[in-house]
Structure formats: structure tokens, C-alpha cells
Design an enzyme around this catalytic site. Structure first.
Site, PDB file in Angstrom:
ATOM      1  N   HIS A 174       1.103   6.898   8.808  1.00  0.00           N
ATOM      2  CA  HIS A 174       2.052   7.678   8.014  1.00  0.00           C
ATOM      3  C   HIS A 174       1.613   9.141   7.864  1.00  0.00           C
ATOM      4  O   HIS A 174       2.444   9.990   7.538  1.00  0.00           O
ATOM      5  CB  HIS A 174       2.196   7.068   6.619  1.00  0.00           C
ATOM      6  N   ALA A 208       0.864  -1.181   0.000  1.00  0.00           N
ATOM      7  CA  ALA A 208       0.000   0.000   0.000  1.00  0.00           C
ATOM      8  C   ALA A 208       0.896   1.225   0.000  1.00  0.00           C
ATOM      9  O   ALA A 208       2.104   1.133   0.212  1.00  0.00           O
ATOM     10  CB  ALA A 208      -0.920   0.007   1.222  1.00  0.00           C
ATOM     11  N   MET A 209       0.279   2.384  -0.234  1.00  0.00           N
ATOM     12  CA  MET A 209       1.029   3.629  -0.313  1.00  0.00           C
ATOM     13  C   MET A 209       0.271   4.734   0.389  1.00  0.00           C
ATOM     14  O   MET A 209      -0.930   4.889   0.201  1.00  0.00           O
ATOM     15  CB  MET A 209       1.255   3.987  -1.785  1.00  0.00           C
ATOM     16  N   GLU A 210       1.001   5.533   1.182  1.00  0.00           N
ATOM     17  CA  GLU A 210       0.385   6.486   2.100  1.00  0.00           C
ATOM     18  C   GLU A 210       0.145   7.864   1.506  1.00  0.00           C
ATOM     19  O   GLU A 210       0.097   8.854   2.238  1.00  0.00           O
ATOM     20  CB  GLU A 210       1.263   6.635   3.352  1.00  0.00           C
ATOM     21  N   GLU A 246      -0.607   2.715   6.966  1.00  0.00           N
ATOM     22  CA  GLU A 246      -0.688   3.821   6.014  1.00  0.00           C
ATOM     23  C   GLU A 246      -1.358   5.043   6.650  1.00  0.00           C
ATOM     24  O   GLU A 246      -0.982   6.183   6.366  1.00  0.00           O
ATOM     25  CB  GLU A 246      -1.430   3.399   4.750  1.00  0.00           C
ATOM     26  N   GLU A 280       9.609   4.698   7.833  1.00  0.00           N
ATOM     27  CA  GLU A 280       9.093   3.339   7.792  1.00  0.00           C
ATOM     28  C   GLU A 280       9.325   2.580   9.094  1.00  0.00           C
ATOM     29  O   GLU A 280       8.444   1.883   9.586  1.00  0.00           O
ATOM     30  CB  GLU A 280       9.700   2.571   6.613  1.00  0.00           C
TER      31      GLU A 280
END
Length: 869
Positions: free
Chosen positions: A308, A269-271, A305, A327
Site C-alpha cells: 500500500h 491491519a492498516m497501512e 500493507e 484495495e
């Protein structure tokens, strides 16, 4: 002008931390206009830039067809700038510069899944971390350039969903059959956090009122059929928002929070700020279609996420060498969150199992690097277990040392000092130090050197003085690139137990030449030191590194009997498991007798079943063949390890005899009110079924088939399927066919169908050929590739025989199509040099033959590192 992709790697492409320089220009604001058409996409950008230091104005760009460029309203000719395959440079730019460009890009043919790409016929998404944004437009694409983004997205109305970061400020028609939206993100962010989504998706909506009174619209976008599977993710999101408020005082800062699910995604996944893009495997969850472990992972990744937003977005990295800053801290936060969802002991066991199964081998092999690397060729290669998991452990150590209140004071200071900034590991440690009042600067050593420390400890009891002394020594294996390795601070959580009664003793300590034990933790930060406990009436049993208080390899002169004692009497569930694992390693790697372990299991398990069935299920863990192989540095024989492990598992199963069937029949997950309890019961039930099969009881196959047919829960169904398939039961073929018929249209469930067959202990090259030639096997979908490759890699005997060519051919194919995934898959062969001959030389020859056939920075750097041993 077309820009060449994937230039051949040269030696001078190495980037060094020591060479960091501030960008010459910052971007005050960027206006983007992204217009998607069938066979191309038109991107217009306007950058308002201000000089920060001396130097040329440098914009990074890759695979872009430049149509026009202007500076402060004046079009530039080709003679007024320099353009190559990586950057556009304007010399002598004025202090204030407004740069406008028009470029053409081709997301419809972008197989690398970076930048803007087509993820199926009805969906376009972005992935910009770390360097994808430069494939969308020319920009100073680095994390220390933060700007306000205003984004216009335009597409055909067949794509009703047009999303970008921030708040929606306008929407409307854009001529015949086209429409647009305009989004503005008020928070300055680096380009790697930019996102946009164009597609035909359904949406699940909810809301959350923050502690500051903001009513946040929550939206999860997915295919229509998958919307019901978003419920668990939505609840996890709300839980995460509340948890972050309660534990870190961090409230969400935008009016909406959006998540988009796609299967064509390299990452989990990407934040991206306010618009997270997720792999479907990390957002879709339902007990009928996904396992309990997958549900836990969804909740953890949703939290990760979301967390973040503050540890990564509001405060970001100065440069990519600082990746572990965002991270490592965020993994630690999501691990802490997950401890509230299930047995805290089991969560710690699971986290350490990942650390030992992936990071420890990485740290001891040719891909070893510090949590904060000091150089790289391709930054994508450093999204590693060392950066994430070891980075998390460094934060855990500091948290353990400070305690909850002081750690919170330190994080409060961090947010206060650095909100809206791009910072370094030093900034983080300095803020923790200032907020807590305790100097943590020594922990920077952990960030800056590779390798897993070896912690040697010895215990000595003096009956006359009634004292117990512990002596410690630490060391690191030499590393050719890091000659000056230093001692690191190691928090050693410990306890003493009465060897007769199992009672935990009160600690009265004095340390020779050092501070004492505080709250059960001793900070060992020298090459050697000793600690002494007084008032100890009889020789105790010591438990060290409780809850795995430091990521080190412990060497303590435990007797096998003492380890068995800790399995039964330790009050820390993690250390019960750790004692079992240590004993099992001795049995499987050093040929210790196994009977004492089996007896300890028989003494421990029955009393624990009703208290914590999930913990019991983990106590049955036997180190995987892959982990055992990682503990062998030369003359590794995978077949021998497999034989020893199978013999032990069979011995354990036979020793438990009728207990397995009796327990299996008594366990009822449906009677449990809490998911975590039901999960534990299901896990233990599957283990009992597996042990029944190992006993050679053919009734196990009937029970497995009955479980498969009668359940509506994927954990139970898949557990039964594994028993049937991996034991070549008479019902196996028909059950596999049934599973496929049930779930062929459910991608994540079908991934399990592929994985079960690829992970068969007796899989063959023909098995692999069948799976990789299947009509549902798709090399364009990373999840499907990983389902087969991950299953294969579960059995090192298979990996190191017919699997070698599988991974080499994948790396060769993906080198051009998707080098990020190709590089990561190739790492399955990174410990080739430990193999016994002639296998070692055979694999080396095959790896060397790959070198002239690959050209991407990702694969080339990984391959060179693997061969440089």
C-alpha cells in the site's frame, strides 16, 4: 460543547458518486499536539489552508468537545461559525486561512475503535480509515485533501512508546513524569493515513537496505511475551520490500517502517504511512501457537500493507467510492507475492475459494454492489469482498490480457503520472492503457456494475473438417438499481486435450467476427461470439477459464466423464481442483452419481502426493455447506445439504480404505526442508486422519490423541483436536481441557479453542451459551467475537436455527458499542430470503423486529439492504 454520536439515519444521508465536488480548501500543513491524560485527551491542531474553489471552509468533526478556535490568529466567537454533530463551517473565510483549534476527546471510553482509542490499559492506538480522523480533531477529513503532518505526542512516562508517522525529529521531557516526541512525515498524505501509538510495548528491530541505498530501520512493536512471534512477520516485511523492488520497481521512501500489534482492532491491519497498525492475528506467528494457514495469512497481510505504500499511500483515492482502486490492486499484488511462498496452484485455489465463498454470494444477494459503488450511507459497509476480492480479479484480468511486461509498463506509467495525487479508477485504467499501448477502457464496465456474469459456452467438433468450435454467450441477472447492464470483457484462458492420451494440444485458432487466441487466452467482449480451432484430429476435451481467468459462473456442457478426465490430466493445478468442484456441485446440488468422482480421486491422488502434497490436500476439498447454500436461490434446506455432504464425505473416506492409514503413517512433515512442503504434508496428514475417523475406525482417535500430545506444531495439534471434538471421541473433553490449560494466556491460540467448539457440527444453543458466557469471552475484542461467530457460521444448520438470535443480539449490542463489527456480523444472515418455509418467514420476522432497535448508520444500512429483496 459536546457533539452527539451516531445520529439516526435519514434518507438524505445517502452520498452519491455523481455529486462529488472538490474541497473548497486544501491543507498545506497540519501541526498536531496530542496530550494523553488518564480521563481525557487534549488535542491542539494548526491547519494552514489555501482556497481551491468557491465555498465555505468546512471542517469535519465527530464526538469532539471544542474548547477554542481561531482564524489567522483571531479567536472566533460561536456566532462566527456553525457547529453541529458532524461539521464546523466558517463562511466567507479568506483565501489563506490558518485555523487553530483545541478539543477534548475521550479515547478511554471509545468502544467503536475508530479515531484514537484505548486498546487495553497500557495502549492507545488510532484507526482513521475511512472517517476516524474526524474523531481526533476538526479537519477536512476526506482522501483528496493531502497534507504534510507534524505530530507532537505527549503522555505519562508509564507509556514509554510514543509513535507517529514519519521521522522522529525531537524527544524530551514534558514536566514531571511526562515526556513527548515530535514526528514529521515529509510525504503529503490524507488524514485517513495518520496514525499515532502511545503505550508500553516491547520492540523487535531489524533493518533493510533498499535498491536505492536507503538503510531503513524496521521495528515491530508488541507485548513483551509476543516479541518472539514477530520473527516471521519481520522476515515477510523484508521479503515484501525486495519483492516490490523486483516486480514493480518500487523502493521504500522513509528512514523507518514501524508495525504495532493490538488485539483491539476492527480490521486485519492498516497501512498508515510508515506506521502500520495490525490486528495481532495478522502479525504474530509461530508454529507452536498459530496454524500454517495463519502463518501464510500473516505473510500475505504484511505484504499487503507494505505494498500500500505505493498503491494507496503515495497514490491514494480521490474519494471513498474509489476504494477498490487501492484495495483491489493491492490485493492482486499480495496474491501474486503469496504465489511465490507456496504452490502457485494452491494459492490460486485458496484465493478463488475465498472469492466464491464470500464474493459470489454477496454479488447474488441483497448486498450486491459494483466494485466501485455509486452511493452509500455508511462507507464502512463497503469494505467488502466485492471491493477487495472482485477488485483484485479485475486487475488480474487486465494483467492476464497484457502479459507481465506490458502490465509492468502500465504500472510504471501509473506511478509516473500520479505519484502524490488522489485519483480515480479511470486514472488507473488510462495509465495502464497508455503504458501498455493496449486500450483497456472496456474494463471500466466491470467496476461500475454489480453481479457475477454467467458465461455460457458450447463445444462442437466437426470430424470431417477436423475443427472444434467454441461458442460463447454472456449474461447478467437483472438488477433493479442497474437497469442497463452491459457485456464485459472476459479473458477466457483455455486449452485442448487429447481425450485418449491426455496430451495438451497446440492451438491453431481463428475467431468468427473477432480476434484470435493469444498465449492461450481469448478475449470475449460481446454478448455472443464463436472461436474455431483447426487441425484437431479427434474430439478434444476443452479446459476453460484456466487459473480462473475471469470471475464468472461458467456453464459448459461438460459430461461428468470429461470433468473426471480434467481432474486427472489437466496440467494446471487450479483447473484440476475446479473440475473436482464442478463435479461435486453436480453431485450435491443436482443429484449426479458420485462414483465417477470417487474413481477420479483414486486415479489422481496417489501420483500427485510426492509432487505437490499441498495440492493433493486441496483436491480433497468438498464445497462447504455455506458455499453450497449460496448456490441455491429458493427453498434452501440446510439440513438436506448437510446430509448429502456428509454422505459423500463418508463414501469418499470408505473408498480410500487402507490408503488413508498407510498414507497418514508415511507422511513426515519434519523431514521437509521447505515450510511450504511441510505445510502441504501437515495438511494432507490431517485430511487422512479425518477420513480415518469417518471410516469409523476408533483407532483414528488414538492416532489423533497421539498426534495432539506429541507435536509442537499448532496445525497438527489443532487438526487432531478437531477430529476428537467434532467426532465426540472419548478423549475430546480431556483434550479440550488440556488445550485450554496450555494456551489460556495466548489470545490467538485461545481463539482457536473457542472456534473449534463453536464449529462443532452438532453444536447446540447450550454450546453457544457456554462459550459466550465464558470468562474469556470478551465483547470488547473483535477477534474473540469472530472466533465464536465464525465457528458457528461454519455450519448453516446451526446458523439458521439457534444462531439467528445470536447474530441479531450481537448486532443490537454492537450497534452502539462497535457498529462496524455489528454490521459485518449481521451480514451472516443476508441470504435469509432463500430459505424454505417456514424458516424463511421466521427469520424475516426476527430481522424486521430488529429495525426499531438499532440506530447506527452501519447496522441500519445493512439491515435495510438485507430486507429490501
Amino acid at each position: 460543547m459536546n457533539i452527539a454520536a451516531n445520529p439516526v439515519v435519514e434518507a438524505d444521508q445517502t452520498v452519491y458518486l455523481k455529486d462529488y465536488q472538490k474541497p473548497s480548501f486544501l491543507v498545506e500543513s497540519i501541526d498536531l499536539d496530542i496530550q494523553v491524560y488518564d480521563d481525557y485527551t487534549h488535542v491542539l491542531s494548526k491547519l494552514v489552508m489555501q482556497r481551491q474553489t468557491a465555498g465555505d471552509l468546512v471542517l469535519l468533526g465527530r464526538d469532539l468537545e471544542l474548547k477554542s478556535i481561531s482564524l489567522n490568529g483571531k479567536p472566533l466567537s460561536e456566532s462566527e461559525y456553525k457547529l453541529d454533530s458532524e461539521q464546523l463551517v466558517i463562511a466567507n473565510a479568506p483565501e489563506h486561512a490558518v485555523i487553530e483549534t483545541q478539543v477534548i476527546i475521550h479515547p478511554e471510553s471509545n468502544t467503536q475503535l475508530e479515531g484514537l482509542y484505548q486498546a487495553g490499559g497500557d495502549l492507545f492506538v488510532t484507526q482513521n480509515e475511512p472517517e476516524g480522523f474526524r474523531k481526533i480533531t476538526f479537519y477536512p477529513d476526506r482522501p483528496d485533501v493531502l497534507s504534510v503532518f507534524t505530530t507532537r505526542v505527549e503522555a505519562d512516562k508509564k507509556f514509554p512508546v510514543l509513535l507517529a508517522n514519519g521521522n522522529l525529529i525531537e524527544a524530551g521531557e514534558a514536566g514531571s513524569d511526562r515526556h513527548y516526541t515530535i514526528w514529521q512525515d515529509p510525504t503529503k498524505k490524507p488524514s485517513y493515513l495518520f496514525a499515532c501509538v502511545i503505550g508500553d510495548l516491547a520492540v523487535m528491530k531489524d533493518h533493510y537496505v533498499t535498491s536505492e541505498g536507503r538503510n531503513v530501520a524496521l521495528e515491530i512493536y508488541a507485548e513483551e511475551k509476543d516479541i518472539p512471534k514477530c520473527r516471521i512477520a519481520m522476515e515477510a516485511l523484508k521479503h515484501s520490500m525486495q519483492w516490490d523492488e523486483e516486480h514493480y520497481g518500487r523502493a521504500y521512501d522513509l528512514d523507518n517502517y514501524m508495525i504495532v500489534a493490538t488485539s483491539a482492532f476492527n480490521m486485519g491491519a492498516m497501512e498508515n504511512k510508515g506506521l502500520n497498525i495490525f490486528n495481532t492475528s495478522c502479525v504474530l506467528a509461530d508454529e507452536e501457537f498459530t496454524t500454517d494457514a495463519a502463518i501464510m495469512r500473516v505473510q500475505s497481510v504484511i505484504a499487503h500493507e507494505y505494498f500500500h505504500n505505493w498503491t494507496g499511500n503515495r497514490i491514494t483515492c480521490r474519494d471513498w467510492f474509489q476504494l477498490c482502486l487501492k484495495e483491489g490492486l493491492t490485493v492482486f499484488r499480495d496474491q501474486s507475492f503469496s504465489e511465490d511462498l507456496q504452490s502457485a496452484a494452491v494459492q490460486r485455489i485458496d484465493d478463488v475459494a475465498v472469492l466464491k465463498g464470500h464474493q459470489f454470494p454477496e454479488d447474488s444477494g441483497p448486498l450486491s454492489h459494483p466494485p466501485r459503488p455509486d452511493h452509500f450511507v455508511e462507507i464502512n459497509n463497503f469494505y467488502t469482498a466485492t471491493v477487495y476480492e472482485k477488485g483484485a480479479e479485475i486487475n488480474r484480468m487486465m494483467s492476464t490480457l497484457l502479459g507481465r511486461e506490458k502490465f509492468r509498463a502500465g504500472t510504471d506509467e501509473y506511478f509516473k503520472r500520479h505519484d502524490g495525487q488522489a485519483v480515480t479508477v479511470e486514472d488507473w485504467v488510462a495509465a495502464l492503457t497508455a503504458g501498455s499501448g493496449i486500450d483497456l477502457s472496456a474494463f471500466l464496465t466491470w467496476y461500475n456494475q454489480p453481479g457475477t456474469p454467467k458465461l455460457e459456452a458450447q463445444g462442437e467438433y466437426d470430424a470431417a473438417a477436423k475443427t472444434y468450435r467454441l461458442s460463447f454467450k454472456q449474461s447478467l441477472k437483472t438488477h433493479p438499481k442497474y437497469p442497463n447492464l452491459k457485456a464485459v470483457p472476459i479473458p477466457v484462458a483455455l486449452a485442448l486435450f487429447n481425450a485418449e492420451t491426455g496430451e495438451q494440444l497446440t492451438l491453431n485458432s481463428s475467431v468468427l467476427f473477432e480476434n484470435g487466441v493469444k498465449d492461450g487466452v481469448y478475449l470475449f467482449d460481446q454478448d455472443q461470439a464463436s472461436i474455431e480451432f483447426s487441425g484437431v484430429e479427434a474430439k478434444p476435451v476443452v479446459s476453460l477459464l484456466r487459473n480462473f481467468s475471469a470471475p464468472v459462473n461458467l456453464d459448459f456442457n461438460y459430461s461428468d466423464e470429461e470433468l473426471a478426465f480434467l481432474m486427472q490430466y489437466e496440467t494446471n493445478g487450479f483447473n484440476q481442483w475446479q473440475a473436482a468442484q464442478t463435479l461435486l456441485e453436480r453431485i450435491l446440488l443436482n443429484d449426479h452419481a458420485s462414483e465417477i468422482y470417487v474413481q477420479a480421486m483414486q486415479n489422481t491422488v496417489p501420483d500427485l502426493i510426492n509432487k505437490d502434497p499441498l495440492l493433493v490436500s486441496r483436491l480433497f476439498d468438498v464445497p462447504t455447506e455455506g458455499y453450497l447454500g449460496s448456490r441455491i436461490d429458493e427453498n434452501y434446506n440446510p439440513v438436506l445439504i448437510q446430509e448429502k455432504r456428509n454422505a459423500l464425505l463418508s463414501q469418499l473416506a470408505l473408498a480410500f480404505g487402507g490408503f488413508c492409514k498407510e498414507t497418514y503413517l508415511a507422511l513426515d512433515p519434519d523431514s521437509q526442508k521447505e515450510f511450504s512442503q511441510a505445510m502441504g504434508v501437515r495438511a494432507l496428514k490431517n485430511i487422512m486422519l479425518t477420513m480415518l475417523a469417518r471410516q469409523g475406525d476408533t483407532e483414528a482417535f488414538d492416532l489423533a490423541h497421539q498426534q495432539y500430545q506429541s507435536t509442537g506444531n499448532m496445525s497438527e495439534r489443532l487438526g487432531a483436536l478437531r477430529v476428537l471434538v467434532w467426532n465426540d471421541a472419548p478423549q475430546a473433553k480431556a483434550t479440550l481441557e488440556d488445550f485450554y490449560a496450555r494456551f489460556k494466556d495466548e489470545a490467538l491460540s485461545l481463539d482457536q479453542w473457542f472456534m473449534v467448539q463453536a464449529a462443532h457440527p452438532n453444536a447446540t444453543a447450550e454450546t453457544l451459551a457456554y462459550l459466550t458466557s465464558h470468562s474469556d469471552y470478551d465483547l470488547a475484542v473483535p477477534n474473540r467475537i469472530r472466533s465464536v461467530s465464525g465457528g458457528l457460521n461454519a455450519n448453516p444448520v446451526n446458523t439458521w436455527s439457534f444462531g439467528v438470535q445470536h447474530f441479531i443480539q450481537l448486532a443490537k449490542y454492537l450497534d452502539e458499542k462497535n457498529p462496524i463489527v455489528g454490521s459485518r456480523l449481521l451480514q451472516a444472515l443476508s441470504r435469509w430470503y432463500t430459505l424454505a418455509e417456514p424458516q424463511r418467514s421466521t427469520v424475516k420476522t426476527e430481522l424486521e423486529a430488529l429495525k426499531p432497535q438499532v440506530k447506527s448508520k452501519n447496522v441500519v444500512e445493512t439491515l435495510n439492504s438485507m430486507l429490501n429483496v
